[in-house]
Design an enzyme around this catalytic site. Structure first.
Site, PDB file in Angstrom:
ATOM      1  N   ASN A 104      29.791   7.893 -23.040  1.00 46.36           N
ATOM      2  CA  ASN A 104      29.601   7.228 -21.741  1.00 46.36           C
ATOM      3  C   ASN A 104      29.100   8.215 -20.687  1.00 46.36           C
ATOM      4  O   ASN A 104      28.030   8.039 -20.123  1.00 46.36           O
ATOM      5  CB  ASN A 104      30.926   6.631 -21.241  1.00 46.36           C
ATOM      6  CG  ASN A 104      31.499   5.626 -22.220  1.00 46.36           C
ATOM      7  OD1 ASN A 104      30.760   4.897 -22.873  1.00 46.36           O
ATOM      8  ND2 ASN A 104      32.814   5.568 -22.327  1.00 46.36           N
ATOM      9  N   GLU A 117      39.051   5.532  -8.382  1.00 50.58           N
ATOM     10  CA  GLU A 117      37.712   4.928  -8.406  1.00 50.58           C
ATOM     11  C   GLU A 117      37.793   3.433  -8.629  1.00 50.58           C
ATOM     12  O   GLU A 117      37.205   2.638  -7.931  1.00 50.58           O
ATOM     13  CB  GLU A 117      36.991   5.454  -9.641  1.00 50.58           C
ATOM     14  CG  GLU A 117      36.117   6.580  -9.475  1.00 50.58           C
ATOM     15  CD  GLU A 117      35.580   6.992 -10.841  1.00 50.58           C
ATOM     16  OE1 GLU A 117      35.178   8.132 -10.927  1.00 50.58           O
ATOM     17  OE2 GLU A 117      35.534   6.192 -11.787  1.00 50.58           O
TER      18      GLU A 117
HETATM   19  N1  COA Z   1      35.974  12.398 -32.206  1.00 47.46           N
HETATM   20  C1  COA Z   1      35.027  11.471 -32.465  1.00 47.46           C
HETATM   21  N2  COA Z   1      35.083  10.209 -32.002  1.00 47.46           N
HETATM   22  C2  COA Z   1      36.149   9.881 -31.240  1.00 47.46           C
HETATM   23  C3  COA Z   1      37.177  10.775 -30.942  1.00 47.46           C
HETATM   24  C4  COA Z   1      37.050  12.085 -31.462  1.00 47.46           C
HETATM   25  N3  COA Z   1      37.981  13.004 -31.231  1.00 47.46           N
HETATM   26  N4  COA Z   1      38.091  10.161 -30.183  1.00 47.46           N
HETATM   27  C5  COA Z   1      37.655   8.912 -29.983  1.00 47.46           C
HETATM   28  N5  COA Z   1      36.486   8.740 -30.639  1.00 47.46           N
HETATM   29  C6  COA Z   1      35.667   7.537 -30.689  1.00 47.46           C
HETATM   30  C7  COA Z   1      36.495   6.316 -31.069  1.00 47.46           C
HETATM   31  O1  COA Z   1      36.603   6.201 -32.473  1.00 47.46           O
HETATM   32  C8  COA Z   1      35.659   5.211 -30.470  1.00 47.46           C
HETATM   33  O2  COA Z   1      34.523   5.028 -31.291  1.00 47.46           O
HETATM   34  P1  COA Z   1      33.868   3.591 -31.543  1.00 47.46           P
HETATM   35  O3  COA Z   1      33.296   3.192 -30.217  1.00 47.46           O
HETATM   36  O4  COA Z   1      32.848   3.867 -32.585  1.00 47.46           O
HETATM   37  O5  COA Z   1      35.015   2.727 -31.992  1.00 47.46           O
HETATM   38  C9  COA Z   1      35.149   5.840 -29.171  1.00 47.46           C
HETATM   39  O6  COA Z   1      35.225   7.248 -29.364  1.00 47.46           O
HETATM   40  C10 COA Z   1      35.975   5.466 -27.953  1.00 47.46           C
HETATM   41  O7  COA Z   1      37.308   5.778 -28.230  1.00 47.46           O
HETATM   42  P2  COA Z   1      38.526   4.902 -27.700  1.00 47.46           P
HETATM   43  O8  COA Z   1      39.760   5.431 -28.347  1.00 47.46           O
HETATM   44  O9  COA Z   1      38.210   3.457 -27.828  1.00 47.46           O
HETATM   45  O10 COA Z   1      38.593   5.412 -26.235  1.00 47.46           O
HETATM   46  P3  COA Z   1      38.597   4.779 -24.792  1.00 47.46           P
HETATM   47  O11 COA Z   1      38.032   3.416 -24.673  1.00 47.46           O
HETATM   48  O12 COA Z   1      39.951   5.014 -24.249  1.00 47.46           O
HETATM   49  O13 COA Z   1      37.555   5.768 -24.083  1.00 47.46           O
HETATM   50  C11 COA Z   1      36.587   7.817 -23.399  1.00 47.46           C
HETATM   51  C12 COA Z   1      37.743   7.141 -24.130  1.00 47.46           C
HETATM   52  C13 COA Z   1      36.900   9.290 -23.306  1.00 47.46           C
HETATM   53  C14 COA Z   1      35.296   7.601 -24.168  1.00 47.46           C
HETATM   54  C15 COA Z   1      36.486   7.172 -21.968  1.00 47.46           C
HETATM   55  O14 COA Z   1      37.728   7.251 -21.319  1.00 47.46           O
HETATM   56  C16 COA Z   1      35.454   7.872 -21.120  1.00 47.46           C
HETATM   57  O15 COA Z   1      34.276   7.557 -21.201  1.00 47.46           O
HETATM   58  N6  COA Z   1      35.897   8.839 -20.300  1.00 47.46           N
HETATM   59  C17 COA Z   1      35.021   9.692 -19.516  1.00 47.46           C
HETATM   60  C18 COA Z   1      34.829   9.209 -18.136  1.00 47.46           C
HETATM   61  C19 COA Z   1      36.068   9.089 -17.352  1.00 47.46           C
HETATM   62  O16 COA Z   1      37.057   9.755 -17.611  1.00 47.46           O
HETATM   63  N7  COA Z   1      36.035   8.206 -16.390  1.00 47.46           N
HETATM   64  C20 COA Z   1      37.156   7.921 -15.547  1.00 47.46           C
HETATM   65  C21 COA Z   1      37.172   8.759 -14.345  1.00 47.46           C
HETATM   66  S1  COA Z   1      37.788   7.904 -12.988  1.00 47.46           S
END
Ligand code: COA
Length: 499
Positions: free
Chosen positions: A379, A289
């Site tokens: 997200n 993507e």
């Molecule tokens: N339980 C609760 N909170 C959690 C957690 C868990 N197991 N794991 C992570 N978090 C929280 C983190 O503390 C952080 O919180 P904050 O914003 O308050 O600091 C937040 O979630 C984001 O975590 P982070 O480690 O910074 O993750 P990231 O930036 O790598 O994002 C996703 C991880 C999953 C949120 C992100 O990859 C996403 O939105 N994915 C779904 C969509 C997707 O996969 N798109 C790509 C397809 S092409």
């Protein structure tokens, strides 16, 4: 300069201010926009619309984008209450807050479904397509900028089109896009892509010039997001994935140059791809993507020959690098409509290696990517499901703990399910990697706990599994009164650990 950007003479009469163009958007309308990540989204008209609302004009609308867009659209329209319904993926903190407090109605959708929902009329009639363009051609064709997203379907289906010609976007983008749209069933044909580098369409989106109701000239730049520096955990995760891929090549299950890579958004995803720069793999391709910074590294290192996506999603430094070397990157990159970049048929045919990020994973391999503690939208699922179910190999990564170790990302049962045990082959944390292929649920659980859970939570997870296994049914045993107790404990005490 304008002649090159607006090549159809009669359309010059449609040039107007953003304020005037915003007046075409009325209360209750459905507006489909360009943009995918903070790239190629309209900016001037949404800002004018937000100003209008701030001045007291009631205008509450539905917004459909490609995916998360910049603050001028998602942020400004959330803060002012203009956006009351939104599809799909978003990452803006104001829209996230409004979704979570219930003031924005949000349907989190697989991204590949959005263009066809527009085509099928499932969202209702699209009143306005609001799109950022590089250029309007002599025929009225619209050339997108740094992303394509749902633009073709938005333009095709809307009553009126408002175009923001963005002069900050480099003309070298012309030719990067490959626009192909599918017919509706029962007339749909196979999509003729058999290699990520195949070009099958036009470099512009055809548009009936009569539909163009307004043209706004702007130079507001894409507000790209910073990428966190590559940390130790991301480096470890990347290392495990590369070792795994090397092993698969050795076993004859992957070709030497791998299969097309798909990688999710964010810092871990960027780090995983970044790790490939120093790997042994050559002549790799990407069918994904978002084209992020590390793909530019892979292209520059001569490791990736072609990267196909629906948007450039660079950091600020990455954007400078992209814009100043557009000619070079244009030779290796293709931007497609997200219907095609995320199409299950193409992902399955090409055999993509999908790498996406989880919030939490359970012992049986179900993945939650979207809802914190089961209820708070982060997200959205984005394109992860489009690729995950249809990949040659689907890999999910997560750091084994969150919130300074008070949350285990490996839990007895996920508090929300986005991807099921049936779709996932490999789980990776900074602790290690669990290859789940061919495993039964209880075998999976042992692998995930042993290889991926944080040492602070391993014994607790094993204890849960062993007690659950004492029950009557042995296939995928759970203790229903305890399955979500870890989340409850965190919410009540601030930690999943037993004090
Ligand atoms: N339980 C609760 N909170 C959690 C957690 C868990 N197991 N794991 C992570 N978090 C929280 C983190 O503390 C952080 O919180 P904050 O914003 O308050 O600091 C937040 O979630 C984001 O975590 P982070 O480690 O910074 O993750 P990231 O930036 O790598 O994002 C996703 C991880 C999953 C949120 C992100 O990859 C996403 O939105 N994915 C779904 C969509 C997707 O996969 N798109 C790509 C397809 S092409």
């Amino acid at each position: 300069m304008l002649n090159n950007r607006l090549r159809r003479e009669e359309l010059k009469s449609k040039i107007m201010s953003a304020d005037d163009a915003a007046m075409l958007i009325k209360d209750g309308m459905i507006v489909a926009t360009s943009g995918f990540t903070p790239s190629g989204y309209p900016k001037a008209v949404p800002l004018a619309l937000a100003k209008r609302a701030q001045e007291g004009d009631k205008v509450e609308i539905t917004i459909i984008t490609g995916a998360s867009v910049g603050d001028e659209l998602d942020g400004a329209l959330s803060r002012t209450g203009v956006m009351v319904r939104r599809y799909p993926y978003q990452t803006n903190k104001y829209s996230r807050n409004s979704i979570n407090d219930g003031s924005i109605m949000y349907q989190d959708m697989h991204l590949s479904h959005v263009p066809q929902f527009i085509d099928y009329g499932f969202f209702g009639k699209i009143d306005i397509a609001l799109v950022e363009a590089l250029t309007i051609t002599e025929d009225g064709g619209i050339i997108p900028t740094t992303s394509v997203g749902v633009m073709p379907q938005a333009i095709n289906n809307a009553d009126k089109v408002i175009v923001e010609i963005n002069t900050s976007q480099p003309m070298e983008l012309e030719g990067v896009h490959d626009i192909y749209v599918t017919e509706k069933p029962p007339h749909r044909k196979p999509i003729p892509i058999t290699h990520p580098g195949d070009r099958i369409g036009t470099h512009y989106i055809p548009c009936n010039p009569e539909k163009i109701a307004a043209i706004v000239i702007t130079d507001i730049t894409d507000k790209v997001r910073p990428l966190a520096p590559i940390d130790e955990n991301s480096r470890k995760i990347s290392g495990y994935i590369i070792d795994f891929l090397e092993h698969e090549v050795k076993m004859g299950r992957l070709p030497k140059n791998l299969l097309p890579l798909q990688s999710g958004v964010g810092s871990v995803a960027n780090a995983v791809l970044g790790g490939l720069v120093d790997s042994k793999f050559e002549n790799m391709t990407c069918y994904t993507e978002v084209i992020q910074d590390s793909m530019f590294d892979l292209i520059d290192a001569g490791r990736v020959t072609v990267a196909s996506g629906t948007s450039f999603t660079p950091s600020e430094d990455g954007l400078k690098r992209l814009l100043s070397n557009m000619k070079h990157y244009a030779k290796h990159c293709i931007l497609r409509p997200m219907e095609i970049s995320n199409h299950p048929e193409v992902a399955r045919r090409l055999g993509v290696i999908a790498m996406n990020t989880a919030i939490e994973v359970d012992i049986y391999g179900h993945v939650n990517s979207t809802n914190i503690m089961g209820s708070r939208m982060m997200n959205g699922i984005g394109g992860s499901g489009d690729f995950t179910r249809n990949a040659y190999l689907s890999i999910f990564t997560t750091v084994s703990t969150a919130k300074n170790g008070d949350i285990s990302s490996i839990v007895p049962m996920v508090s929300h399910v986005d991807h099921t045990e049936h779709d996932i082959e490999v789980i990776v944390t900074e602790q290690g990697i669990a290859d789940l292929r061919g495993t039964s649920p209880r075998e999976r659980a042992r692998k995930i706990i042993k290889n991926c859970a944080h040492p602070d939570y391993k014994d607790m997870l094993m204890d849960y599994l062993e007690r659950a296994e004492k029950g009557k049914y042995k296939h995928e045993p759970h203790l229903l009164t305890e399955a979500l107790s870890w989340h409850v404990r965190f919410l009540e005490t601030g930690t999943m650990k037993i004090k």
